[in-house]
Design a protein around this motif. Structure first.
Motif, short mmCIF file in Angstrom:
data_model
loop_
_atom_site.label_atom_id
_atom_site.label_comp_id
_atom_site.label_asym_id
_atom_site.label_seq_id
_atom_site.Cartn_x
_atom_site.Cartn_y
_atom_site.Cartn_z
N PRO A 138 0.84 -1.22 0.00
CA PRO A 138 0.00 0.00 0.00
C PRO A 138 0.86 1.26 0.00
O PRO A 138 2.05 1.22 0.32
N GLY A 139 0.25 2.36 -0.36
CA GLY A 139 0.99 3.60 -0.36
C GLY A 139 0.24 4.72 -1.06
O GLY A 139 -0.94 4.59 -1.41
N LEU A 140 0.95 5.81 -1.26
CA LEU A 140 0.40 7.00 -1.90
C LEU A 140 1.03 7.14 -3.28
O LEU A 140 2.25 7.09 -3.43
N VAL A 141 0.19 7.31 -4.29
CA VAL A 141 0.65 7.51 -5.66
C VAL A 141 0.29 8.92 -6.07
O VAL A 141 -0.86 9.35 -5.90
N ILE A 142 1.26 9.64 -6.61
CA ILE A 142 1.04 11.01 -7.06
C ILE A 142 1.21 11.03 -8.57
O ILE A 142 2.29 10.71 -9.10
N SER A 143 0.15 11.36 -9.29
CA SER A 143 0.26 11.43 -10.74
C SER A 143 0.76 12.80 -11.16
O SER A 143 0.47 13.81 -10.51
N TRP A 164 -4.50 8.15 -4.12
CA TRP A 164 -3.99 8.99 -5.21
C TRP A 164 -4.08 10.47 -4.87
O TRP A 164 -5.08 10.94 -4.31
N VAL A 165 -3.04 11.20 -5.27
CA VAL A 165 -3.11 12.65 -5.48
C VAL A 165 -2.91 12.85 -6.98
O VAL A 165 -1.89 12.43 -7.54
N ILE A 166 -3.89 13.42 -7.63
CA ILE A 166 -3.85 13.61 -9.08
C ILE A 166 -3.40 15.03 -9.39
O ILE A 166 -3.99 16.00 -8.92
N THR A 167 -2.34 15.18 -10.20
CA THR A 167 -1.98 16.49 -10.76
C THR A 167 -1.93 16.33 -12.26
O THR A 167 -1.32 15.39 -12.78
N ASP A 168 -2.58 17.22 -12.97
CA ASP A 168 -2.70 17.08 -14.42
C ASP A 168 -3.06 18.44 -15.00
O ASP A 168 -3.36 19.40 -14.28
N HIS A 169 -3.03 18.52 -16.34
CA HIS A 169 -3.44 19.75 -17.01
C HIS A 169 -4.22 19.47 -18.29
O HIS A 169 -4.59 20.39 -19.00
N HIS A 170 -4.47 18.20 -18.58
CA HIS A 170 -5.20 17.85 -19.79
C HIS A 170 -6.69 18.17 -19.63
O HIS A 170 -7.16 18.48 -18.53
#
Length: 550
Positions: A138-143, A164-170
């Motif tokens: 288990p863990g934290l995934v940062i996109s 999840w922490v999601i970072t995106d610009h699409h």
């Protein structure tokens, strides 16, 4: 070979309206003129280029979701949780990945990173990849640069023990993933919705370091180094270079002119870039080499190149990127040669079974520039068509893909660049939907006319004046000037390119992919851009052939 009709980039509203801009900013008059031609009316407009202080860019706290993202990541670091940065295989994605890994390390974490493979995994969050990650516990995934449309994938991750922490610009979808936080510049009221993926990652890094609103001391120096990665990814991803994006890129380019880590230094040497790079050096030199790694295989080595602190490893990785870039060029040239002659379709959709996925976007872009129409180039494997799409100014691919959405398996991107996939059986329906939408968009466009910054070379700024306005690129076009003369001293090089002179004008001219297109003593009118080198001085690059004034 006929050329485009041309006009001055902007109609004059009075005698020398840029004079006050020059007086207020200290720019040389010729540079102020170029700025005015690009829509800069006031000193405040130009401050994003001329004011290098940290007070200029926007506070990361204005980004929706940033506080929740920072709180969760800090908790993970404090508790020693597993942290994975999940990136993308293009230059924007690999620079964002390297940037966030470096930041997390500075904060005491021991992150790993994962980049999906273009060929086996596809773009964005992939359930098989997520299951593979979950095997590590288990863990934290940062996109970074991906994930904002991955609703099902984030939901499925919960049962696997991944947050999840999601970072995106699409482009946003109809709903957001149920992540701990979603950080996207188009959510909320952030003043710069055009941040690149690496720009969003940088804002997260600044917030994690608590260097807000204005960094100072050691954190300011660290962030200044990260801006090199922001410049690389932002220019390569072709987002608008205005406002905050212009500030981020300019500061990053200037930082690159100083001392660099082994990886970036090896990359600069490979691309033969000296001094403070221009944005064009990133667009045509550094970016393609980084992108080639992910185009020709797994992009992990591109991240390693940017992260390594070992000079020998950096040289090995840079040499590999150079080799892959040469292979990529050969593949794209062969692919272009196989394509049929363009027809009269409003949207050109070209599919070849087994075509190399790594060059689809480049081939689509070159074909689009040839026809002036939106273009998709795809490969067919196991009954699935996967395409890269490119569109000229005035068209909107996000709108066109929405028209075809009922028949697509997936798709998204930006106005001028996007991707899509669909079953082979849906090809005629997708083709029809895209063509109908493109015809409607084209109906609102005027006939194409080349915009130039002057006739002749009398109003070209000095090298220093040009440098003061960097970065040039998307939405802040490089200066081009209309010149005429008879071609002389034609010298082909590398088989397909051409160097020559124009009688009556000083300097040498380079015209890429133009060998055999003109004759000695032929009368030409061309649009040329100044190229300034710290050692070789000024030369001129032909942007396109011109016809008569509009």
């Amino acid at each position: 070979m006929t050329g485009l009709s041309w006009r001055l980039r902007r109609s004059l509203s009075g005698p020398r309206p840029w004079q006050r801009l020059a007086e207020a900013t200290g720019l040389e008059v010729a540079a102020a003129r170029l700025a005015w031609l690009r829509g800069d009316e006031t000193p405040e407009d130009l401050a994003w280029r001329l004011d290098g202080s940290w007070a200029r860019p926007w506070d990361p706290g204005l980004l929706q979701g940033i506080d929740a993202a920072v709180a969760r990541i800090r908790k993970a670091i404090q508790n020693g949780e597993r942290i994975v940065v999940y990136g993308d295989y293009d230059a924007d994605g690999v620079t964002a990945t390297a940037l966030l890994v470096r930041t997390l390390e500075r904060l005491g974490a021991r992150p790993s990173f994962f980049i999906p493979n273009r060929f086996s995994d596809g773009y964005g969050l992939s359930l098989p990849c997520i299951r593979e990650l979950a095997q590590g516990g288990p863990g934290l995934v940062i996109s970074v640069d991906c994930g904002v449309r991955s609703v099902a994938e984030v939901e499925a991750s919960r049962a696997l023990g991944l947050e999840w922490v999601i970072t995106d610009h699409h482009a946003l979808g109809s709903e957001l993933p149920q992540a701990v936080a979603v950080v996207h510049p188009a959510l909320g009221a952030y003043p710069n919705p055009a941040l690149a993926g690496v720009g969003v990652a940088f804002k997260l890094a600044q917030a994690l370091l608590d260097a807000v609103p204005v960094p100072t001391g050691a954190e300011a120096a660290f962030l200044r180094g990260l801006l090199k990665l922001v410049a690389l990814g932002t220019v390569a991803d072709m987002v608008p270079l205005r406002g905050e994006n212009a500030w981020l890129v300019r500061q990053g380019l200037q930082a690159m002119g100083g001392a660099n880590g082994p990886g970036l230094q090896a990359l600069l040497a490979s691309a033969r870039v000296e001094g403070v790079p221009r944005a064009s050096a990133v667009a045509f030199g550094l970016g393609p080499r980084l992108n080639a790694v992910g185009r020709m295989g797994g992009a992990e080595d591109a991240v390693r190149l940017l992260l390594t602190r070992d000079a020998e490893e950096a040289q090995v990785l840079a040499d590999r990127a150079e080799t892959l870039n040469l292979e990529r060029r050969a593949l794209q040239e062969a692919f272009l040669a196989r394509l049929p002659e363009p027809g009269d379709e409003a949207f050109e959709l070209l599919v070849e079974a087994g075509a190399h996925k790594g060059v689809l976007g480049i081939v689509a872009g070159q074909r689009m520039r040839r026809t002036g129409r939106p273009t998709a180039v795809g490969t067919l494997e196991d009954g699935l068509v996967q395409c890269s799409c490119r569109a000229p100014e005035g068209f909107d691919l996000t709108e066109l893909l929405e028209r075809a959405r009922p028949w697509l398996s997936g798709g998204g991107g930006h106005r001028s660049a996007a991707g899509m996939s669909f079953p082979e059986a849906s090809l005629p329906f997708v083709r029809r939907a895209l063509a109908t939408g493109a015809r409607e968009q084209a109906a609102g466009l005027l006939a194409e006319v080349a915009a130039v910054d002057g006739e002749g070379l009398a109003e070209v700024p000095s090298p220093a004046g040009m440098a003061a306005l960097e970065p040039f690129g998307m939405d802040y076009p490089e200066p081009v000037f209309a010149v005429s003369g008879r071609a002389a001293e034609l010298r082909p090089f590398k088989e397909i390119h051409l160097r020559f002179r124009l009688k009556g004008l000083e300097g040498r001219f380079t015209w890429f992919s133009a060998a055999g297109l003109i004759r000695e003593d032929e009368m030409l009118t061309v649009a040329v851009a100044p190229e300034d080198h710290p050692r070789w001085g000024r030369s001129w690059r032909v942007a396109e052939r011109l016809g008569d004034p509009a």
